[in-house]
Write a protein that holds these residues in place. Structure first.
Motif, mmCIF file in Angstrom:
data_model
loop_
_atom_site.group_PDB
_atom_site.id
_atom_site.type_symbol
_atom_site.label_atom_id
_atom_site.label_comp_id
_atom_site.label_asym_id
_atom_site.label_seq_id
_atom_site.Cartn_x
_atom_site.Cartn_y
_atom_site.Cartn_z
ATOM 1 N N ARG A 132 1.861 18.309 37.594
ATOM 2 C CA ARG A 132 2.443 19.517 37.462
ATOM 3 C C ARG A 132 1.439 20.342 37.918
ATOM 4 O O ARG A 132 0.158 20.477 37.634
ATOM 5 C CB ARG A 132 2.876 19.791 36.102
ATOM 6 C CG ARG A 132 4.201 19.334 35.785
ATOM 7 C CD ARG A 132 4.589 19.774 34.341
ATOM 8 N NE ARG A 132 4.882 21.390 34.669
ATOM 9 C CZ ARG A 132 5.472 22.008 33.527
ATOM 10 N NH1 ARG A 132 5.382 21.902 32.427
ATOM 11 N NH2 ARG A 132 5.524 23.368 33.681
ATOM 12 N N GLN A 133 1.755 21.619 38.718
ATOM 13 C CA GLN A 133 1.009 22.656 38.942
ATOM 14 C C GLN A 133 1.492 23.926 39.307
ATOM 15 O O GLN A 133 2.370 23.905 40.416
ATOM 16 C CB GLN A 133 -0.144 22.294 39.957
ATOM 17 C CG GLN A 133 0.203 21.926 41.343
ATOM 18 C CD GLN A 133 -0.959 21.762 42.204
ATOM 19 O OE1 GLN A 133 -1.796 22.199 42.324
ATOM 20 N NE2 GLN A 133 -0.726 20.745 43.240
ATOM 21 N N SER A 137 1.905 25.354 33.911
ATOM 22 C CA SER A 137 1.400 24.135 33.652
ATOM 23 C C SER A 137 0.074 24.200 32.877
ATOM 24 O O SER A 137 -0.744 25.380 32.945
ATOM 25 C CB SER A 137 0.989 23.502 34.786
ATOM 26 O OG SER A 137 2.241 23.336 35.661
ATOM 27 N N ASN A 138 -0.257 23.334 32.090
ATOM 28 C CA ASN A 138 -1.705 23.299 31.545
ATOM 29 C C ASN A 138 -2.664 22.828 32.611
ATOM 30 O O ASN A 138 -2.674 21.547 32.729
ATOM 31 C CB ASN A 138 -1.627 22.396 30.460
ATOM 32 C CG ASN A 138 -3.094 22.154 29.888
ATOM 33 O OD1 ASN A 138 -4.030 22.826 30.442
ATOM 34 N ND2 ASN A 138 -3.319 21.574 28.545
ATOM 35 N N LEU A 142 -4.205 17.500 33.498
ATOM 36 C CA LEU A 142 -3.039 17.184 34.574
ATOM 37 C C LEU A 142 -2.508 15.514 34.007
ATOM 38 O O LEU A 142 -2.014 14.899 35.070
ATOM 39 C CB LEU A 142 -3.501 16.835 36.128
ATOM 40 C CG LEU A 142 -4.121 18.247 36.428
ATOM 41 C CD1 LEU A 142 -4.564 18.121 38.006
ATOM 42 C CD2 LEU A 142 -2.976 19.277 36.381
ATOM 43 N N GLU A 144 -0.008 14.635 32.896
ATOM 44 C CA GLU A 144 1.119 14.303 32.707
ATOM 45 C C GLU A 144 2.011 13.997 34.228
ATOM 46 O O GLU A 144 1.761 14.693 35.359
ATOM 47 C CB GLU A 144 1.898 15.633 32.153
ATOM 48 C CG GLU A 144 3.171 15.651 32.092
ATOM 49 C CD GLU A 144 3.926 17.114 31.930
ATOM 50 O OE1 GLU A 144 5.332 17.201 31.707
ATOM 51 O OE2 GLU A 144 3.160 18.102 32.117
ATOM 52 N N ARG A 288 11.029 23.505 37.040
ATOM 53 C CA ARG A 288 11.355 24.438 35.926
ATOM 54 C C ARG A 288 12.536 25.328 36.057
ATOM 55 O O ARG A 288 13.311 25.566 35.264
ATOM 56 C CB ARG A 288 9.921 25.274 35.917
ATOM 57 C CG ARG A 288 9.856 26.081 34.476
ATOM 58 C CD ARG A 288 8.829 27.101 34.431
ATOM 59 N NE ARG A 288 8.858 28.310 35.644
ATOM 60 C CZ ARG A 288 9.455 29.261 35.658
ATOM 61 N NH1 ARG A 288 9.921 29.404 34.518
ATOM 62 N NH2 ARG A 288 9.271 30.048 36.647
ATOM 63 N N THR A 589 -6.517 23.819 39.428
ATOM 64 C CA THR A 589 -6.444 22.851 38.383
ATOM 65 C C THR A 589 -7.596 22.273 38.322
ATOM 66 O O THR A 589 -8.577 22.237 38.956
ATOM 67 C CB THR A 589 -5.356 21.781 38.633
ATOM 68 O OG1 THR A 589 -5.764 21.176 39.940
ATOM 69 C CG2 THR A 589 -4.013 22.696 39.043
#
Lengths: 612, 320
Positions: A132-133, A137-138, A142, A144, A288, A589
């Motif tokens: 995810r980016q 996102s966190n 990464l 996930e 999203r 990220t």
């Protein structure tokens, strides 16, 4: 919703749109009259950061206060609350940013250059899975895995992964593939080619066979459990391609990227421009919002090859929309160029940091005490504060986010894990004495292409000299990168004892930081490490599906590596990026520089809230 | 004259041959080759050897040189190790006009600025105008081109919203877009060159002004404009032309850094990039073409003496 596309304002009209004001005339006169020194002095005035201090995450103990402050103020978690987010994404616009040449122009994502193509190919291809980016996102973690070409996947047992492909995902409408649908056979073919390749092959080493029970299902069966596999598959060069393109390798596959990706290549014309336009039949939707991707119509990336001066001038002038800055001062200055600019300070990747590789089989460096002494002679805090303006922490090429951590390890944490880190010249002298080393002479080779890293290496050399070591510095300019690569990758060290190097890993899974550099059988072990204990541990963590068990093994690996001082760790420098306020989803990220690096996958998510 | 041309032509070929040998040796005697730049990982040794053989890097140096030279003699400069095997000449052909245009701009600017400034400075010797002109010249001589270019890029953006275009178009594709990219680097190089031109012009004019025939011209009651333009300037130009010819080499050298800073895809940029990547054929091709330009310029300067100065032309029947 859509707005009128942005046509670049004419250069000359931009140059002449402002009439010469009295102030400008005075400035010009001052420039000419006062001369170079006064001009430089005036220009070097610091421009303070303009962002408002806001509550952020709690800093870990032991980090620089400057870093804690910047990281808090420019934390990724603030991006989701930016003005304009509520209205949601809009379509249109041309996204502009500075790129670099990066590869030779051969788009062979299966060849020896594939690592380099990881920064380009995701614009044109899709993998099965990705990370995810976006602004929500966190980006500091990464771990996930999210769907890319594979809509979903199942792992019924430790030896099987089944991927389900969507119906109607099509390749670019370019001959010889001509927009046909992607099937499971394409995935199987791609993975089988990668299995033989240098870059991706090691990650597929445990794959036994690949099956295609139907047109949209791919089953990967393993000979041995491969706990690292799915996460490693997010590495941005595991991309699906068409057999008919690959089979005409020289005429088609190498010449043009024909994938399923969000953008179709328009021009690859270094050192001029890398440009692409939207793929009108792209299959992927924003996870999203559910909106069709990509949002922008085109990407135009002038290939400025890290010409920082020109990049900064272009950002000031509004002709590129994002910029990565190398110093805090530059970050502050770029942030101040437009009132709505957005800054982001991001934890650095484990895979890119200055550190030192030691020729472990050469006396007296084969003695752990000597290596530990070299580490103890380096004052990491002084480097962080003195050279890096506080914007760094101690280095270690392992992924802290694998352990669920948001902050990299502090010096105290590393010491607790057995690192021989911490400035202690007295202890260093004792260690050298215990090892029977009187006068130590070291030849230290390092590249100076990245100026900040070069400064770090020079400072290390001075620390060693202060510790009584005779240091011969072999500085390698960018024009002699071949000599450096020959020494490092070809293991032709000659009389060199230690090498400063900036790449580690790279990888999306901790396996790439464990097995890759530390297992004696790994093709990515450039570090002279030949340790049966590490061989066993790095192999073991590959088989552990229980995340806690695997974490414990990885921790053992780190402890072993640190206690043996196989590599000398220095600093990890934070990433500082600025983007224009109307640009969304451009995020740095932990692993990927967006959007010129591995984060180029995120270009499909970028949107503008208004015309630039 | 014909024998002079033949002799100069033969000497030029020898010079170019020597230049190519030196360039070849310098790039090959360093550790690491194009393959090590290309491969950033460890491959099995047999695979490395196979790739090296495919690139022709396994052959002895003399054989590699001869292969390249015989190709050049046939009009084939080889292919880039990078850039998808693009022919070297294609790359040079695209870069050459950029550098030629930049150098031409610099020379034109230097002549337009330097010659009149030098004449005025000499004619109004020790006046305020002379002092200002000399200051202008000294600043131009002392400030390195790379520094001035950097200052223009950094502070031009901060104070005057100046930044050069990020992509380049050739003059024949879009003259205005081309000039957007060229005017400032041309001005920077032109300023450096005009400082030298101005000083040479000034001293040359001062020297000529002391000649008897100039005094005679004044004594005949000729107007200042006639004396300066017809009698002084015409006779002062030879050293200026000589210096301009020599400065061509300096300007070519300076284009490397200016092209890099302003991101102009000229020969200097190509040379820098090809050295970094050990793209042997491209390095050799670029050096050869730059060498040929320098040799040709020197040759033209020599020929221009005869055209500009009748004394040389007359003497040339026996002496050239």
């Amino acid at each position: 919703m859509r707005y009128v596309n942005d046509d670049e304002e004419s250069y000359w009209s931009r140059m002449f749109r402002k009439r010469l004001t009295r102030r400008q005339a005075l400035r010009m006169a001052a420039l000419g009259g006062a001369g170079a020194l006064s001009a430089a002095y005036l220009a070097c005035r610091g421009e303070g950061p303009t962002a408002t201090v806001a509550p952020g995450e709690s800093p870990a103990a032991g980090v620089s206060s400057v870093l804690a402050d910047y990281r808090s103020r420019f934390h990724y978690s603030k991006l989701k609350d930016l003005p304009g987010q509520k209205e949601g994404p809009k379509y249109g616009g041309t996204f502009r940013f500075s790129h670099y040449q990066g590869f030779t122009g051969a788009w062979d994502i299966t060849g020896p250059e594939a690592d380099a193509l990881a920064s380009f190919a995701p614009n044109h291809f899709n993998g099965l899975v990705t990370f995810r980016q976006d602004d929500f996102s966190n980006v500091h973690n990464l771990y996930e895995v999210v769907s890319d070409l594979a809509q979903r996947w199942e792992t019924p047992d430790q030896l099987t992964v089944t991927f389900r492909l969507p119906q109607g995902a099509r390749f670019h409408n370019v001959p010889p593939v001509s927009g046909r649908e992607v099937t499971s056979e394409d995935v199987k073919f791609s993975l089988e080619v990668y299995k033989q390749s240098v870059a991706q092959g090691p990650i597929l080493a445990d794959v036994d066979r690949i099956e295609t029970p139907d047109r949209y299902t791919v089953t990967v069966r393993f000979a041995r459990p491969a706990a690292y596999f799915l996460q490693s598959l997010t590495y941005p060069v595991f991309l699906v391609f068409a057999r008919e393109a690959y089979e005409r390798k020289e005429e088609v596959f190498v010449r043009q990227p024909i994938g399923t990706g969000p953008f179709v290549l328009e021009r690859w014309d270094p050192p001029n421009i890398y440009s692409m336009r939207k793929n009108p039949q792209y299959f992927r939707k924003d996870p999203r919002t559910g909106m069709q991707l990509p949002y922008v119509d085109a990407i135009e990336a002038p290939i400025l090859n890290l010409n920082v001066t020109l990049e900064e001038a272009a950002f000031r002038d509004g002709r590129i929309h994002t910029i990565w800055t190398h110093t805090r001062r530059a970050f502050d200055q770029m942030l101040a160029t437009f009132p709505d600019n957005v800054g982001q300070v991001t934890t650095p990747p484990p895979g890119f940091q200055p550190y030192i590789t030691v020729k472990l089989d050469k006396p007296p460096l084969n003695d752990q005490r000597v290596r530990a002494a070299l580490q103890h002679l380096i004052d990491i805090d002084a480097i962080v504060e003195g050279i890096l303006e506080g914007m760094a922490g101690p280095g270690l090429a392992h992924d802290f986010s694998f352990f669920g951590k948001e902050w990299p390890w502090t010096l105290e944490e590393l010491q607790a894990m057995g690192a021989n880190m911490g400035y202690d010249p007295q202890k260093a002298r004792q260690l050298l004495s215990a090892a029977g080393v009187g006068r130590l002479r070291i030849k230290f080779m390092y590249g100076i292409g990245e100026p900040i890293h070069a400064e770090v290496y020079r400072t290390v050399a001075n620390f060693w000299r202060q510790g009584g070591i005779e240091v011969v510095q072999d500085e390698v300019p960018i024009t002699e990168i071949a000599r450096f690569n020959a020494a490092f990758f070809g293991k032709q060290w000659g009389d060199v004892d230690v090498m400063g190097f900036s790449f580690a890993g790279p990888g999306m899974d901790e396996d790439q930081y464990c097995y890759g550099p530390l297992n004696s059988r790994s093709p990515r072990n450039f570090y002279w490490v030949n340790d049966p204990t590490l061989d066993e541990l790095t192999e073991r963590q590959r088989r552990q599906f229980d995340i806690n068990e695997r974490r414990r093994t990885v921790e053992e690996i780190i402890k072993r590596e640190l206690s043996q001082s196989y590599r000398i760790w220095l600093v990890n420098i934070y990433k500082m990026a600025v983007r224009r306020g109307f640009v969304f989803n451009v995020v740095d990220t932990i692993h990927a520089w967006h959007n010129i690096g591995w984060g180029s996958k995120g270009n499909e998510m970028v949107w503008f809230s208004r015309a630039p | 004259m014909t024998s002079y041309l033949v002799r100069r032509g033969a000497a030029s070929i020898v010079v170019l041959l020597l230049v190519s040998i030196v360039a070849f040796l310098l790039i090959h005697l360093q550790k690491g080759d194009a393959l090590t730049v290309k491969l950033r990982q460890r491959l099995p040794e047999e695979q490395v050897q196979q790739l090296r053989a495919e690139m022709g890097l396994d052959k002895p140096l003399w054989e590699q040189y001869w292969t390249w030279l015989s190709g050049v003699l046939r009009g084939d400069m080889g292919r880039s190790f990078f850039r998808e095997q693009q022919p070297v000449w294609d790359r040079i052909k695209a870069a050459l006009p950029v550098t030629v245009e930049l150098v031409a701009l610099a020379i034109v600017i230097s002549v337009i600025v330097g010659v009149p400034a030098g004449v005025i400075s000499a004619v109004r010797r020790n006046s305020l105008l002379d002092q200002v002109t000399r200051l202008f010249s000294v600043i131009g001589l002392t400030i390195p081109v790379f520094w001035l270019a950097t200052i223009v890029l950094v502070y031009g953006g901060i104070w005057f919203s100046y930044s050069p275009p990020l992509t380049f178009q050739q003059f024949w594709e879009s003259p205005m877009r081309n000039l957007e990219a060229m005017w400032m680097p041309g001005l920077i190089l032109g300023y450096a060159l005009s400082a030298i031109t101005m000083r040479i012009t000034r001293s040359s004019v001062l020297e000529v002004m002391r000649q008897d025939y100039v005094r005679t011209a004044w004594a005949k009651g000729l107007g200042e404009q006639v004396v300066i333009v017809r009698h002084v300037l015409a006779n002062s130009l030879i050293p200026v032309i000589t210096v301009l010819g020599n400065q061509f080499v300096y300007i070519i050298g300076s284009t490397v850094i200016v092209e890099y800073l302003f991101h102009l895809p000229g020969l200097g940029f190509v040379a820098f990039e090809s050295i970094a990547t050990r793209d042997y054929f491209l390095v050799q091709g670029t050096v050869l073409v730059i060498g040929a330009m320098v040799v040709a310029m020197n040759f033209l300067v020599d020929l221009s003496y005869a055209w500009l100065d009748p004394r040389v032309r007359l003497a040339g029947t026996t002496q050239i």
